[in-house]
Write a protein that holds these residues in place. Structure first.
Motif, PDB file in Angstrom:
ATOM      1  N   THR A 206       0.714  -1.239  -0.043  1.00 16.56           N
ATOM      2  CA  THR A 206       0.195   0.064  -0.113  1.00 16.56           C
ATOM      3  C   THR A 206       0.771   1.142   0.061  1.00 16.56           C
ATOM      4  O   THR A 206       2.017   1.339   0.725  1.00 16.56           O
ATOM      5  N   GLY A 207       0.330   2.296  -0.918  1.00 17.23           N
ATOM      6  CA  GLY A 207       1.176   3.401  -0.768  1.00 17.23           C
ATOM      7  C   GLY A 207       0.337   4.519   0.155  1.00 17.23           C
ATOM      8  O   GLY A 207       0.367   4.051   1.418  1.00 17.23           O
ATOM      9  N   GLN A 208       0.442   5.817  -0.105  1.00 16.96           N
ATOM     10  CA  GLN A 208       0.248   6.608   0.792  1.00 16.96           C
ATOM     11  C   GLN A 208      -1.233   6.805   1.420  1.00 16.96           C
ATOM     12  O   GLN A 208      -1.640   7.035   2.352  1.00 16.96           O
ATOM     13  N   ASN A 209      -1.897   5.849   0.838  1.00 22.28           N
ATOM     14  CA  ASN A 209      -3.541   5.545   1.013  1.00 22.28           C
ATOM     15  C   ASN A 209      -3.468   4.741   2.243  1.00 22.28           C
ATOM     16  O   ASN A 209      -4.414   4.922   3.257  1.00 22.28           O
TER      17      ASN A 209
END
Lengths: 311, 448
Positions: A237-240
């Motif tokens: 997962t990235g910045q979410n």
């Protein structure tokens, strides 16, 4: 609460998982430390290494600055010492104070939450296995009544692990399943009750309210339950991931993160932001596909894997 | 989904549009914001680097310095680059020339393959096709049950075999079954796998070899971070991908991963999908996505759309009218109708620099749409031609007559006349190039 269990297992699994993922990548960071002089370009590379590990731009800048300050204040010149300072700063950043210990009573109730596809059901099974290895018994609650096959999936794990799975028909009220399971856990004097829930995006108000209800029902049945609310974050997962943690925390009070799927090339750097903003520690790391592949989170191993990353 | 990124770019570029001349420091400021926005959206940092570099190169060129409004040009360059990054075509599904079309769905664990497979089947079924689902995820417990359940829900048959069957055999048998039964498509749901898992990657290669898929769709989670590129590139190497499905777009993830994957692998994004409910996959439109990313202005598309609809001759005539301030209510109505053809006004506003936020304002959106528009048309149509050309002659008794004729109140008529006067004033300024900020980018476009 898993602190005392932590000592038993080393973080070897993360290390191995990460080693798998390093295949094919050049270690950009190594380049920095091979030279004797540290240039601005090197700091930029360090920042990029963090960004490429999903730490996020703001935090990557902040952490790089902190490392720079440390290097300056300690008068560090040689590259090895710099690596050490960087590790320290990063490991420090993952530290959370005042992590509470579980109550003496049983069952200890663990509510497992997260977005769709993060790896909740698998984590529930791995967690049950992990506790089984410690000699602890668990009851599993199949409160994901939404996803087709989710109940079957948990029941298959239950059979393999020889654990009781409390389930109702697909589409039934998850809070009712949780309540039944809590009763079953009390009646069978199980050490743990692990509640699997449906994946939900943190932006979906209705589903988040449903989760609050599950929490309420558990609290009504067993004193101060749930004792742990574990948010499963996909390691990719990235910045979410921060938004996920923020919303789940606001709604059901997350007590720990499980960083799943860390065996891929995932770095999971978004947990720096989660730890910083919410002061929620990472408690476990999912490191592979088999049932044993769950280990108490080891910040040192995690940081080492992150530092060796970079595309 | 991409709203916050849009606002970011909006903010960064506003500074430029407000100034007359683009200096290097302005470009750097803007690009810093662009970089930040893209990184926050999880666009791969290497892609971001290339992106900002090419924008800088183009922006600092001679053209910018010589252009009348440099801000417009920077916006256009950012937009062009973004469009290029996303790919400009909206690619449909390939078709088999003979026998069933085979679609292989691949991806990491939990990306949304099984759900996407079912949604694709539903989409095809709604188009009158006869798809067959193939449950070739032999790995995850109950994955086959999940697909069968979904298949039942949408009334599409699912081919499944016992737990000992190999994925490639299940897939192969499904294709044979579809061929024998004269079905149009076989959608093969495969197990989630890590790109670094050699055994599993070999398995998917065997499945591909056995079924010779016409489409290999890679399902990417919209929430994926920086590694999206590595993962997709590795899959592409083992089983050449023909399209991307961007899943879980109903959350607040900005989906920058899709841009990265598209830009690095060149594989077109074909569908998007949400987590809730079993609905058909949505066809992906790169141009619309670029618009949304920029938010403050898909200048190019907007201008192109406007050009398609508004007859050039009419536009020239209109421009003259504006310059002479002889723009009447007839022209106003004509403009409104032409704008209406371009889609809902809120969407049109969304494409205009600086107007994205306005379009998201509910009151504004309401006022611009539906009944309000109809009322405006009714009022204008209840006027005499002379009144339309010379609205200043409309007095109290004329107002009452117009209100009666249009089923509105004199107050509504008054309001419209006020709005019209405002618009005319604004257009005079536009024609003179005096509107500051984002609106300036639309100098000359009438009716707005």
């Amino acid at each position: 609460m898993f602190k005392r269990l932590k000592r038993r297992r080393s973080g070897r699994d993360i290390e191995q998982g990460a080693a798998k993922s390093r295949r094919g990548f050049g270690s950009r960071l190594a380049g920095i430390f091979e030279r004797s002089r540290i240039t601005d370009a090197d700091w930029e590379e360090l920042e990029e290494t963090l960004i490429s590990g999903d730490v996020g731009l703001d935090l990557a800048i902040e952490l790089t600055e902190a490392i720079r300050d440390r290097v300056k204040s300690d008068g560090i010149k040689d590259p090895d010492a710099l690596l050490g300072a960087a590790r320290e700063v990063l490991i420090d950043a993952l530290r959370v104070n005042g992590v509470s210990e579980p109550p003496a009573g049983k069952p200890i109730v663990i509510l497992v939450v997260g977005v769709n596809g993060s790896g909740k059901t698998t984590t529930v099974a791995k967690l049950a296995h992990f506790l089984q290895e410690m000699g602890k018994t668990s009851v599993l609650a199949a409160a994901d009544t939404f996803r087709a096959g989710a109940i079957d999936q948990l029941e298959i794990w239950g059979r393999r692990l020889d654990l009781r799975v409390v389930a109702q028909a697909p589409g039934s009220d998850p809070a009712a399943v949780a309540f039944d399971a809590a009763s079953a856990a009390v009646a069978t004097k199980a050490d743990y009750l692990i509640v699997d829930t449906a994946g939900r995006l943190q932006t979906n108000r209705n589903l988040m309210n449903e989760l609050r209800k599950v929490r309420r029902v558990l609290a009504g049945r067993i004193e101060s339950a749930p004792h742990e609310v574990l948010l499963v974050l996909d390691g990719l997962t990235g910045q979410n991931g921060l938004a996920q943690a923020r919303e789940f925390h606001a709604d059901v009070g997350v007590s720990g993160i499980v960083l799943a799927k860390l065996d891929s090339s995932a770095k999971g750097g978004v947990v720096f932001a989660v730890t910083k903003e919410l002061e929620v520690p990472v408690k476990f790391a999912g490191t592979g596909e088999s049932i044993e592949d769950l280990a108490p989170f080891d910040a040192e191993e995690f940081v080492d894997a992150l530092m060796r990353s970079g595309n | 989904m991409f709203d916050r990124l849009s606002e970011r770019l909006d903010g960064a570029l506003k500074r430029i549009t407000r100034r007359g001349i683009v200096r290097e420091s302005d470009v750097n400021d803007a690009l810093r914001e662009v970089r930040r926005a893209l990184l926050e959206a999880d666009v791969n940092f290497k892609v971001v680097k290339e992106f900002t570099a090419s924008v800088r190169e183009a922006a600092l060129g001679k053209e910018v310095l010589e252009s009348v409004t440099p801000g417009q040009l920077v916006i256009k360059i950012v937009h062009d680059e973004l469009t290029r990054l996303l790919g400009s075509e909206s690619a449909g599904l390939a078709r088999s020339s003979e026998g069933p079309t085979v679609v292989l769905v691949v991806g990491l664990q939990g990306s949304g393959k099984t759900t996407s497979a079912a949604k694709l089947a539903l989409q095809l079924k709604q188009k009158g096709e006869r798809p067959l689902l193939a449950a070739a995820d032999t790995k995850r417990p109950a994955a086959m049950e999940q697909l069968v359940t979904l298949g039942n829900q949408i009334d599409v048959a699912t081919h499944r075999e016992g737990p000992k069957s190999k994925a490639e055999h299940i897939a192969r048998n499904a294709v044979d079954k579809a061929r024998a039964g004269g079905l149009s498509h076989v959608i093969v749901d495969s197990a989630g796998r890590l790109q670094i898992d050699d055994d599993m990657m070999s398995e998917i290669q065997r499945v591909a070899k056995q079924t010779k898929p016409h489409e290999v769709l890679f399902v990417a989670d919209a929430m994926t971070g920086q590694e999206a590129v590595t993962v997709a590139a590795e899959f592409d190497k083992r089983v050449p991908l023909t399209g991307l499905v961007l899943a879980k777009l109903d959350g607040d993830a900005r989906g920058g991963a899709a841009l990265s994957i598209r830009s690095v692998t060149g594989v077109p994004i074909k569908f998007t999908t949400a987590t809730e409910k079993l609905e058909p996959l949505e066809v992906f439109h790169p141009d619309r996505l670029a618009s949304r990313i920029l938010g403050m202005g898909d200048v190019v598309t907007f201008v192109e759309q406007a050009q398609e609809i508004i007859d050039e001759q009419a536009a020239i005539k209109l421009e003259k009218k504006i310059r002479k301030a002889s723009f009447g209510l007839d022209d106003f109505l004509e403009q409104l109708e032409q704008v209406k053809k371009m889609g809902p006004l809120s969407k049109v506003l969304d494409m205009m620099p600086g107007m994205g936020k306005l379009a998201r304002n509910q009151e504004v959106a309401d006022a611009l749409e539906g009944d309000q528009m109809k009322r405006v048309a009714a009022i204008i149509q209840s006027m005499t031609p002379y009144e339309r050309a010379n609205p200043e002659i409309i007095n109290g008794s004329r107002r009452r007559r117009i209100a009666r004729g249009s089923g509105t109140t004199p107050r509504d008529v008054n309001q419209l006349l006020n709005q019209f006067r405002e618009v005319r004033k604004m257009m005079k300024a536009l024609a003179g190039g005096k509107i500051p900020g984002g609106m300036g980018a639309f100098g000359g476009f009438p009716g707005l």
